[in-house]
Design an enzyme around this catalytic site. Structure first.
Site, mmCIF file in Angstrom:
data_model
loop_
_atom_site.group_PDB
_atom_site.id
_atom_site.type_symbol
_atom_site.label_atom_id
_atom_site.label_comp_id
_atom_site.label_asym_id
_atom_site.label_seq_id
_atom_site.Cartn_x
_atom_site.Cartn_y
_atom_site.Cartn_z
ATOM 1 N N SER A 179 0.830 -1.207 0.000
ATOM 2 C CA SER A 179 0.000 0.000 0.000
ATOM 3 C C SER A 179 0.865 1.259 0.000
ATOM 4 O O SER A 179 1.952 1.278 0.588
ATOM 5 C CB SER A 179 -0.878 -0.005 1.257
ATOM 6 O OG SER A 179 -1.414 1.273 1.498
ATOM 7 N N HIS A 198 -13.561 -1.750 -1.055
ATOM 8 C CA HIS A 198 -12.549 -1.428 -0.054
ATOM 9 C C HIS A 198 -12.809 -2.196 1.259
ATOM 10 O O HIS A 198 -12.587 -1.688 2.349
ATOM 11 C CB HIS A 198 -12.540 0.083 0.211
ATOM 12 C CG HIS A 198 -11.181 0.676 0.446
ATOM 13 N ND1 HIS A 198 -10.504 1.383 -0.510
ATOM 14 C CD2 HIS A 198 -10.365 0.652 1.528
ATOM 15 C CE1 HIS A 198 -9.342 1.801 -0.007
ATOM 16 N NE2 HIS A 198 -9.230 1.359 1.233
ATOM 17 N N TYR A 252 -2.307 5.626 -4.394
ATOM 18 C CA TYR A 252 -3.402 6.582 -4.218
ATOM 19 C C TYR A 252 -3.002 7.851 -4.959
ATOM 20 O O TYR A 252 -1.841 8.266 -4.873
ATOM 21 C CB TYR A 252 -3.593 6.932 -2.740
ATOM 22 C CG TYR A 252 -4.353 5.900 -1.934
ATOM 23 C CD1 TYR A 252 -5.609 5.455 -2.328
ATOM 24 C CD2 TYR A 252 -3.817 5.405 -0.738
ATOM 25 C CE1 TYR A 252 -6.313 4.537 -1.556
ATOM 26 C CE2 TYR A 252 -4.517 4.486 0.032
ATOM 27 C CZ TYR A 252 -5.767 4.065 -0.378
ATOM 28 O OH TYR A 252 -6.462 3.171 0.379
ATOM 29 N N THR A 308 -5.824 2.677 -6.885
ATOM 30 C CA THR A 308 -7.079 2.665 -6.120
ATOM 31 C C THR A 308 -7.838 3.958 -6.360
ATOM 32 O O THR A 308 -7.310 5.047 -6.129
ATOM 33 C CB THR A 308 -6.783 2.478 -4.621
ATOM 34 O OG1 THR A 308 -6.078 1.255 -4.462
ATOM 35 C CG2 THR A 308 -8.055 2.443 -3.797
HETATM 36 C C1 LIG Z 1 -6.722 -2.565 7.491
HETATM 37 C C2 LIG Z 1 -6.990 -2.302 6.049
HETATM 38 C C3 LIG Z 1 -6.280 -1.324 5.386
HETATM 39 C C4 LIG Z 1 -6.504 -1.106 4.018
HETATM 40 N N1 LIG Z 1 -5.738 -0.192 3.357
HETATM 41 C C5 LIG Z 1 -5.841 -0.079 2.010
HETATM 42 C C6 LIG Z 1 -4.937 0.727 1.279
HETATM 43 O O1 LIG Z 1 -4.039 1.332 1.836
HETATM 44 N N2 LIG Z 1 -5.101 0.795 -0.066
HETATM 45 C C7 LIG Z 1 -6.096 0.121 -0.735
HETATM 46 O O2 LIG Z 1 -6.202 0.209 -1.957
HETATM 47 N N3 LIG Z 1 -6.950 -0.677 -0.045
HETATM 48 C C8 LIG Z 1 -6.835 -0.798 1.297
HETATM 49 N N4 LIG Z 1 -7.674 -1.641 1.971
HETATM 50 C C9 LIG Z 1 -8.671 -2.429 1.227
HETATM 51 C C10 LIG Z 1 -8.075 -3.765 0.784
HETATM 52 O O3 LIG Z 1 -7.119 -3.599 -0.231
HETATM 53 C C11 LIG Z 1 -9.150 -4.725 0.265
HETATM 54 O O4 LIG Z 1 -9.931 -4.055 -0.693
HETATM 55 C C12 LIG Z 1 -10.057 -5.258 1.371
HETATM 56 O O5 LIG Z 1 -9.311 -5.509 2.544
HETATM 57 C C13 LIG Z 1 -10.719 -6.556 0.911
HETATM 58 O O6 LIG Z 1 -11.609 -7.015 1.866
HETATM 59 P P1 LIG Z 1 -11.266 -8.165 2.958
HETATM 60 O O7 LIG Z 1 -10.460 -7.466 4.026
HETATM 61 O O8 LIG Z 1 -12.605 -8.585 3.406
HETATM 62 O O9 LIG Z 1 -10.466 -9.246 2.271
HETATM 63 C C14 LIG Z 1 -7.473 -1.867 3.337
HETATM 64 C C15 LIG Z 1 -8.195 -2.850 4.023
HETATM 65 C C16 LIG Z 1 -7.963 -3.085 5.357
HETATM 66 C C17 LIG Z 1 -8.728 -4.162 6.056
#
Ligand SMILES: Cc1cc2nc3c(=O)[nH]c(=O)nc-3n(C[C@H](O)[C@H](O)[C@H](O)COP(=O)(O)O)c2cc1C
Length: 382
Positions: A107, A276, A130, A156
């Site tokens: 990320s 997300h 981002y 994203t």
């Molecule tokens: C703690 C956390 C932080 C996240 N940070 C980002 C991020 O920095 N960039 C991004 O594109 N998605 C981020 N996401 C979304 C994840 O990439 C992903 O879409 C999501 O976790 C999928 O769902 P799941 O946790 O049920 O597998 C984050 C998700 C979580 C749980």
């Protein structure tokens, strides 16, 4: 000793070992968490067709995602602050993914930097971007990802504004955590985590510190986010980023067929059907619910991936059956990391592989690339 056989076991152990502020950060969704729950629940309504007396020898889970070979079609999703679930978390997760043969996505909002991951792995990883107003900062990030030999850029698009997670505000989420009395009491019960953190210098945003020094805690991050995340973002910017990057481009955060068509027009190599993880628009449809319409609209033109609510190999194969070429896991690997570091991420991948392989066999298939709607019970999906 705790015996771990499911992703849920890893979650329970992570909850015991990770300070509440960071466990809650990983586990929460925005506002009422209805989309966060729907992501998981909607997988349960889809049913398989059990087949018997089919030759099940020599099964394979090997596939490709954006043309790159994967040991199974599951990647680690980009997650911010992963180095707060466990010391050096992004490095450990990247190592586990590399050993397993699946992509790791770093990320923008990671604790370990792009350079940290490159120095500690030998195969290419993916970088998630981002878009921020400071285009020079973006240019530098893209150049750093190229220099680190990243083999795909995940762009994203669903975070121009930030969905509110009540727990993060109540917990005063920050990296590193502020040493309030409540935090110190909580950390006293998490000695492994504390020891790990004392042993690393990586405790803040590795890709940003030095570029945006005002970011230190959640409120300054929110301020920076609202200041830096680009409200005027458009598909023109996507084209510009594609050109600047020049490599494989994956668009993340598509939930609508019309946006999927625009993603195709932007020249992306793949798109990720994603809300997300239920952390942004609460009240949006689940990702697995949104997948079929997007596959219908653009599945012939672009590779489609999905994430959100995948908690088992059964969920992975359901997403593949509905047209996804690959699936990402966010929280499952974070639980593994918080529970047992690198070993926990490997454990999470092993659990999912085993469930995926056996479920494919029960459905009468030997090759994961041959999975399609035929393995699902008609009427149990859209
Ligand atoms: C703690 C956390 C932080 C996240 N940070 C980002 C991020 O920095 N960039 C991004 O594109 N998605 C981020 N996401 C979304 C994840 O990439 C992903 O879409 C999501 O976790 C999928 O769902 P799941 O946790 O049920 O597998 C984050 C998700 C979580 C749980």
């Amino acid at each position: 000793m705790t015996i771990i056989t499911t992703v849920e076991d890893l979650r329970v152990l992570a909850q015991k070992r990770v300070p509440r502020m960071f466990y809650d950060y990983a586990d929460a969704g925005s506002w009422t968490e209805s989309t966060y729950r729907a992501n998981v629940d909607d997988f349960q309504t889809i049913k398989f067709r059990q087949r018997v007396a089919v030759n099940l020898e020599n099964r394979t889970l090997k596939s490709t995602m954006v043309g790159q070979e994967v040991a199974m079609p599951v990647a680690l999703a980009p997650t911010g602050l992963t180095g707060m679930q466990h010391a050096d978390g992004e490095i450990l997760a990247a190592k586990a993914a590399e050993k397993f043969g699946v992509p790791f996505t770093l990320s923008t909002m990671s604790i370990c930097s792009i350079e940290d991951i490159a120095a500690n792995t030998s195969k290419p990883f993916w970088f998630q971007l981002y878009v921020m107003k400071d285009r020079e900062f973006i240019n530098r990030l893209i150049d750093r990802a190229k220099a680190a030999r990243c083999s795909a850029l995940v762009l994203t698009l669903d975070l121009q504004v930030l969905g509110q997670r009540h727990k993060d505000l109540r917990n005063g989420l920050s990296a590193p955590p502020k040493l309030t009395i409540a935090n110190m009491i909580d950390m006293a019960t998490k000695p492994r985590w504390v020891l790990g953190m004392l042993g690393t210098r990586r405790r803040s945003f590795g890709n940003i510190v030095g570029h945006a020094s005002s970011v230190s805690d959640m409120s300054s991050l929110s301020a920076w986010t609202s200041q830096q995340f680009d409200l005027s973002l458009s598909w023109k910017d996507v084209e510009w980023i594609k050109q600047r990057w020049g490599g494989k481009l994956i668009i993340k955060g598509i939930m609508d067929a019309e946006d999927a068509r625009l993603a195709v027009e932007s020249g992306a190599d793949a798109l990720i059907v994603s809300n997300h993880g239920g952390r942004q628009l609460d009240g949006a449809q689940s990702s697995i619910g949104a997948l079929p319409a997007i596959v219908d609209a653009v599945g012939q033109q672009i590779e489609i991936h999905m994430d959100g609510g995948v908690r088992s190999g059964q969920d992975v194969i359901k997403a593949l059956a509905l047209g996804a070429k690959g699936v990402y896991i966010g929280r499952p690997f974070l639980y593994g990391l918080g529970a047992m570091g690198e070993q926990g991420v490997s454990k999470c991948l092993d659990i999912i592989r085993n469930e995926l392989d056996l479920t494919m066999a029960f459905c009468g298939l030997r090759d994961v690339t041959k999975v399609d709607k035929n393995i699902l019970l008609p009427g149990s999906f859209k």
